[in-house]
Design a protein around this motif. Sequence first.
Motif, PDB file in Angstrom:
ATOM      1  N   SER A  54       0.814  -1.213   0.000  1.00 30.41           N
ATOM      2  CA  SER A  54       0.000   0.000   0.000  1.00 30.41           C
ATOM      3  C   SER A  54       0.845   1.259   0.000  1.00 30.41           C
ATOM      4  O   SER A  54       1.893   1.338   0.642  1.00 30.41           O
ATOM      5  CB  SER A  54      -0.911   0.013   1.236  1.00 30.41           C
ATOM      6  N   ASP A  62      -7.007   5.360   0.200  1.00 28.44           N
ATOM      7  CA  ASP A  62      -6.475   4.000   0.085  1.00 28.44           C
ATOM      8  C   ASP A  62      -7.269   2.965   0.875  1.00 28.44           C
ATOM      9  O   ASP A  62      -7.317   1.795   0.493  1.00 28.44           O
ATOM     10  CB  ASP A  62      -5.019   3.975   0.559  1.00 28.44           C
ATOM     11  N   GLN A 111       0.968  -0.645  -5.135  1.00 31.71           N
ATOM     12  CA  GLN A 111       0.452   0.689  -5.411  1.00 31.71           C
ATOM     13  C   GLN A 111       1.655   1.637  -5.330  1.00 31.71           C
ATOM     14  O   GLN A 111       2.017   2.111  -4.259  1.00 31.71           O
ATOM     15  CB  GLN A 111      -0.618   1.075  -4.389  1.00 31.71           C
ATOM     16  N   LEU A 135      -1.284  -1.247  -9.151  1.00 26.19           N
ATOM     17  CA  LEU A 135      -2.577  -0.741  -8.679  1.00 26.19           C
ATOM     18  C   LEU A 135      -2.559   0.773  -8.517  1.00 26.19           C
ATOM     19  O   LEU A 135      -1.647   1.321  -7.885  1.00 26.19           O
ATOM     20  CB  LEU A 135      -2.920  -1.399  -7.335  1.00 26.19           C
ATOM     21  N   ASP A 136      -3.524   1.440  -9.095  1.00 25.01           N
ATOM     22  CA  ASP A 136      -3.814   2.858  -8.881  1.00 25.01           C
ATOM     23  C   ASP A 136      -2.791   3.812  -9.507  1.00 25.01           C
ATOM     24  O   ASP A 136      -3.147   4.687 -10.277  1.00 25.01           O
ATOM     25  CB  ASP A 136      -3.969   3.162  -7.389  1.00 25.01           C
TER      26      ASP A 136
END
Length: 338
Positions: A54, A62, A111, A135-136
């Motif tokens: 993360s 998030d 991420q 991711l993202d």
Amino acid sequence: MEGNVAQARPRRARIAVGACALAAVLLLALVAGSASAATGHASSTKAPRIAYLSFAVANSYDAPMLAAAKKAAKKGGATIQVFDANNDPKKQLAQLQTATSSGQYDAIIVQPIFGTGLLTAVKAAIAKGIKVVALDQILGPKLSTNKSQVKGLSGSIVQVPTTIGSQLGKLTVRACTANKLNPCNVGYLYDIKASALDIAIRKAYVDVVKSHPEIKQVADGQSFFTPANGLKAFQTMLQSAPSMNLLVGSDQGIEGAVQVASKDMVLVGYGGSEAAKRGIASGRWFGSVWQVPATEGRLAAECAVSAVKTGKACKTPNLGLPVVTKANVSKYSGEWPG
């Protein structure tokens, strides 16, 4: 006596053949086990084990992303172990290297905080047979595309920074026109000014508004992804540029500013939060560029599970990034609180 000897010979031969077969099976098992160990990740695909790296777990953007990823992973029979970089790119790189070398994970969802800084480590993970899903944020140097920039990447579930910026520019032009602001004196709130994400968003934003001479950039600030810092930055900006009549920033920054902004201050955000939906519906915010973090989290986990089980990469989704104003806000839901 000879009959007994004759009967014993085939029996011994059968025992010898059986022993050889057993040895061959054991040898194959040993080789398979060694190959699995060499790849550095678990060989079973019945319950994929996923490392989730993360950007920052405490970030309100998030948190719903992670919750959706956990739910999707559980549905797919997988488990997720969370690594929280807390906005520290060096820490995230170390976490990626640890997850790769541990041999405990079939897949890694990352991420990126600083995408280009992770490329070598991502390639090392892929070389070990680990399925990696971005991711993202973009994993690579090109911030104008959602396509994979790493050979062997299993998925790219991202929202394009330059698209956010251009949509933000268009929304600003509409806000200036709708509110008859001439000059339209804009204060611009970065999240983290030096980050590649903010640089890409700002450049694409400027590329749109620079052709409108009535739009003047009169002040800058930083919110660091929090309403509290957004509030402080806005107050400082207003002191240095009292003529400011429109504020642009992420939803978190706008949330802070709206606490003290006059009713005449026009507010333009990006993020698509629940706070933005309420603000736009009430008429207090002009609009926001809509993002979908929970959808991203779900798709990334589904992609990771599928990649482990099938060995195939996932299709790259188009996540949209529409411009939302009072005219169409009823059609959208906020996927994060703000």
